[in-house]
Scaffold this active site. Structure first.
Site, short mmCIF file in Angstrom:
data_model
loop_
_atom_site.label_atom_id
_atom_site.label_comp_id
_atom_site.label_asym_id
_atom_site.label_seq_id
_atom_site.Cartn_x
_atom_site.Cartn_y
_atom_site.Cartn_z
N ASP A 29 0.86 -1.15 0.03
CA ASP A 29 -0.34 0.08 0.10
C ASP A 29 1.09 1.34 0.06
O ASP A 29 1.99 1.38 0.72
CB ASP A 29 -0.88 -0.12 1.19
CG ASP A 29 -2.12 1.01 1.19
OD1 ASP A 29 -3.20 0.89 1.13
OD2 ASP A 29 -1.69 2.10 1.08
N ILE A 30 0.69 2.22 -0.80
CA ILE A 30 1.48 3.22 -1.03
C ILE A 30 1.36 4.41 0.18
O ILE A 30 2.19 5.22 0.38
CB ILE A 30 1.18 3.92 -2.48
CG1 ILE A 30 2.08 4.92 -3.04
CG2 ILE A 30 -0.35 4.96 -2.52
CD1 ILE A 30 3.40 4.12 -3.29
N HIS A 93 -10.34 -5.50 -2.82
CA HIS A 93 -8.79 -5.93 -2.23
C HIS A 93 -9.18 -6.23 -0.68
O HIS A 93 -9.85 -5.69 -0.01
CB HIS A 93 -8.18 -4.80 -2.45
CG HIS A 93 -8.41 -3.17 -2.31
ND1 HIS A 93 -9.38 -2.75 -2.88
CD2 HIS A 93 -8.31 -2.53 -1.08
CE1 HIS A 93 -9.66 -1.58 -2.28
NE2 HIS A 93 -8.83 -1.43 -1.10
N HIS A 95 -6.75 -5.64 2.86
CA HIS A 95 -5.57 -5.03 3.31
C HIS A 95 -4.98 -6.06 4.36
O HIS A 95 -5.69 -6.40 5.24
CB HIS A 95 -5.96 -3.95 4.27
CG HIS A 95 -6.41 -2.78 3.61
ND1 HIS A 95 -5.75 -1.45 3.30
CD2 HIS A 95 -7.76 -2.37 2.82
CE1 HIS A 95 -6.44 -0.87 2.56
NE2 HIS A 95 -7.77 -1.07 2.26
#
Ligand code: AMP
Length: 135
Positions: A29-30, A93, A95
């Site tokens: 994750d950015i 998605h 996490h």
């Protein structure tokens, strides 16, 4: 129009890749909640995770389990927290967030700032611990 995650999967947008097989893709994750915060995404472009068919959803959980084992092997943590939001990016998605305590999963926490070199180092270490075939 393709989602940002489909563009990442296609290599049109750069990412810090963690793992890939024919059906799923995992990358850092950015804007991470913790070092090693990873997203697991199906290559099939479906917005809502519970719209995935049962078979694919099950396989996604197994893929995420393998990725989580890699994260745990690299990032000191008590376990890898699992979260599904999908409010920002309309492409299902999961996490995966390494945590030490409950509050580490709070969305109110400030995000961790990492340099490109730090992202690359974390991704490389986790990649080195994941064995998608023999798990
Ligand atoms: P949500 O859809 O609410 O589950 O949040 C989407 C997540 O995707 C956020 O945690 C973002 O930081 C992350 N994200 C968005 N764009 C990118 C990107 N280009 N590379 C990696 N992570 C991203």
């Amino acid at each position: 129009m393709a989602t940002i995650f489909s563009k990442i999967i296609a290599g049109e947008i750069p990412s810090y890749k963690i793992a890939e097989n024919d059906k799923f893709f995992a990358f850092l994750d950015i804007n991470p909640m913790a070092k090693g915060h990873t997203l697991v995404v199906p290559k099939q472009e479906t917005d809502y995770i519970f719209d995935l068919d049962d078979q694919l959803l099950g396989e996604m959980a197994v893929f995420a389990k393998k990725v989580a084992a890699g994260i745990e092997a690299v990032i000191p943590c008590n376990r890898v927290g699992v979260m599904v939001l999908g409010l920002e990016v309309p492409h299902a998605h999961i996490h995966l967030i390494p945590i030490r305590k409950e509050t580490d999963m709070s969305l109110a926490n400030p995000r961790v700032k990492l340099s490109k070199e730090e992202f690359e180092e974390i991704a490389e270490k986790i990649r080195g611990k994941i064995d998608l075939i023999s798990f």
